[in-house]
Write an enzyme that holds these catalytic residues in place. Sequence first.
Site, PDB file in Angstrom:
ATOM      1  CG  ASP A   8      -4.829  -1.697   1.097  1.00 28.36           C
ATOM      2  OD1 ASP A   8      -3.664  -1.424   0.798  1.00 28.36           O
ATOM      3  OD2 ASP A   8      -5.308  -1.540   2.229  1.00 28.36           O
ATOM      4  CB  SER A  27      -0.981  -0.047   1.182  1.00 32.03           C
ATOM      5  OG  SER A  27      -2.050   0.841   0.984  1.00 32.03           O
TER       6      SER A  27
END
Length: 266
Positions: free
Chosen positions: A158, A44
Amino acid sequence: MTDSKRPTIGLALGSGGAKGLAHIGVIKKLEENNIPIDMIAGSSIGALIGGVYAKNRDIRRLEKKAMDADWRFILSLIDPSMREGFLGGEKVKKFIESYIGKVSFDNLKIPLSVIATDIENGEMVSLDSGEVSSAIRASVSIPLVFRPITLNGRVLADGGMSMPVPVPVVKEMGADIIIAVNLDGDCFACKGSGKSRFNLAKIARYSVDIMRYHLASLNIKGADIVISPKTGNIELLEFLEGKKAIKAGEEATALILPRLKELLHI
């Protein structure tokens, strides 16, 4: 000790939204102490910071952008979408490309792996080939905030959902010494005494934090050094707190330098 004989150092940069600006402080402090970085895996925000650094080795430019960020900059990244996420994510991808262009993994100055999550089956996906900006765009795609993207036939979102601190991936990359940056270790520092009233939003937020905390704790078990910046008072999307986050990264890194230098025999 010559460079050819020293142990290789891998950096595992964790997920955590705006808390991840602490990664800038970590890398800055490592550079100031002549600690080499031979490979990076990022999840991320860790993928974004790690990817830009792997391309340019220029942490000062990233620091300046984080320090100068204002609401005008934040708004410039917003491209509303009501399909699979509130934001389309293309403006974020263009922002990434403004730093690294359309570079491929093969052309980075530092070997990089980017962590994403296959949203259809929950698998962790390690990306280390193809276009770097697309991989980072996948890794930063917080569910509901950003629309997932399809890459290599998989629907990706993510990386923090499956591996918030990618220590196992850095190990697979061949690092002798692994430095992990865990942004979830301090997540309960500012939660209060428990006397404040809970509501649905607060319970949902705390529940996600608890899951991330325990998953990150499992991830970091294979690390030689764990850096845990004090970022518990920075919210996930609070990207205007760059100065605070960077300072937290510097301070946490300073604490582990004696142990790291001992491992490196310097």
